[in-house]
Design an enzyme around this catalytic site. Structure first.
Site, PDB file in Angstrom:
ATOM      1  N   PRO A   9       0.907  -0.984   0.097  1.00 23.08           N
ATOM      2  CA  PRO A   9      -0.305  -0.567   0.465  1.00 23.08           C
ATOM      3  C   PRO A   9       0.988   1.683  -0.026  1.00 23.08           C
ATOM      4  O   PRO A   9       1.682   0.991   1.404  1.00 23.08           O
ATOM      5  CB  PRO A   9      -1.366   0.075   1.389  1.00 23.08           C
ATOM      6  CG  PRO A   9       0.089  -1.137   1.869  1.00 23.08           C
ATOM      7  CD  PRO A   9       0.459  -1.541   0.737  1.00 23.08           C
ATOM      8  N   HIS A  10       0.446   2.199  -0.765  1.00 25.23           N
ATOM      9  CA  HIS A  10       1.184   3.433  -1.044  1.00 25.23           C
ATOM     10  C   HIS A  10       0.602   4.501  -1.362  1.00 25.23           C
ATOM     11  O   HIS A  10      -0.720   4.591  -1.635  1.00 25.23           O
ATOM     12  CB  HIS A  10       2.752   2.904  -2.117  1.00 25.23           C
ATOM     13  CG  HIS A  10       1.755   2.744  -3.468  1.00 25.23           C
ATOM     14  ND1 HIS A  10       1.671   1.682  -3.758  1.00 25.23           N
ATOM     15  CD2 HIS A  10       1.791   3.188  -3.918  1.00 25.23           C
ATOM     16  CE1 HIS A  10       1.067   1.998  -4.856  1.00 25.23           C
ATOM     17  NE2 HIS A  10       1.254   2.424  -5.482  1.00 25.23           N
ATOM     18  N   ALA A  11       0.435   5.725  -0.604  1.00 22.27           N
ATOM     19  CA  ALA A  11       0.276   7.183  -0.861  1.00 22.27           C
ATOM     20  C   ALA A  11       1.126   8.280  -1.287  1.00 22.27           C
ATOM     21  O   ALA A  11       1.673   8.008  -0.699  1.00 22.27           O
ATOM     22  CB  ALA A  11      -1.374   7.137  -0.084  1.00 22.27           C
TER      23      ALA A  11
END
Length: 156
Positions: free
Chosen positions: A66-68
């Site tokens: 997960p990345h943002a």
């Protein structure tokens, strides 16, 4: 900038309670906001969930990345979670996930973001690395095995 420099030992979390994708992302958001004053847990969670809506970050083989991007993130932040029990993460291979590498980057970090994601994917694509991480018996051992794998990958 390398993964090693943004992944201190206290951000390699061992036996994290899973439950669901949402719960894991909430756990990370709360954890990282407590350790990084400029970050708000709700904002981080909203950005991670928003990214997941575009398509699951479960890359297969029990791994999710997960990345943002966040306007409140001043430099890249990474954490690695070894879940106590595998969870459904809507991964591309349909397999449950137990190894979660989370990455937050500043809003404007284009090349850095892609380079770090590429490093994570390369490290986590190695079957031997995944097996060693799953066999880790402590937080210290988990972090050391991950850093060793990052070093091997960067010298390859």
């Amino acid at each position: 900038m390398t993964l090693e420099t943004i992944l201190p030992p206290e951000r390699a979390l061992f036996d994290v309670p899973g439950g669901s994708k949402k719960r894991v992302l909430e756990f990370f958001s709360t954890f990282i906001a407590q350790n990084t004053p400029s970050l708000d847990s709700q904002e981080v969670f909203g950005r991670l969930i928003g990214r997941e809506r575009l398509g699951s970050t479960g890359i297969g083989n029990g791994v999710a990345i997960p990345h943002a991007r966040s306007p409140h993130c001043h430099s890249p932040v990474a954490a690695f979670l070894k879940l106590a029990e595998p969870i459904d993460f809507d991964a591309i291979d349909g397999e449950p996930v137990d190894l979660v590498f989370v990455l937050l980057v500043p809003e404007e970090a284009d090349d850095t973001h892609l380079a770090l994601l590429s490093q994570v994917a390369a490290v986590m694509n190695d079957a031997e690395t995944r097996a060693l991480l799953r066999k880790s018996g402590s937080q210290r051992e988990l972090h050391q095995r991950l850093i060793d794998a990052i070093r091997r990958q960067s010298s390859a």
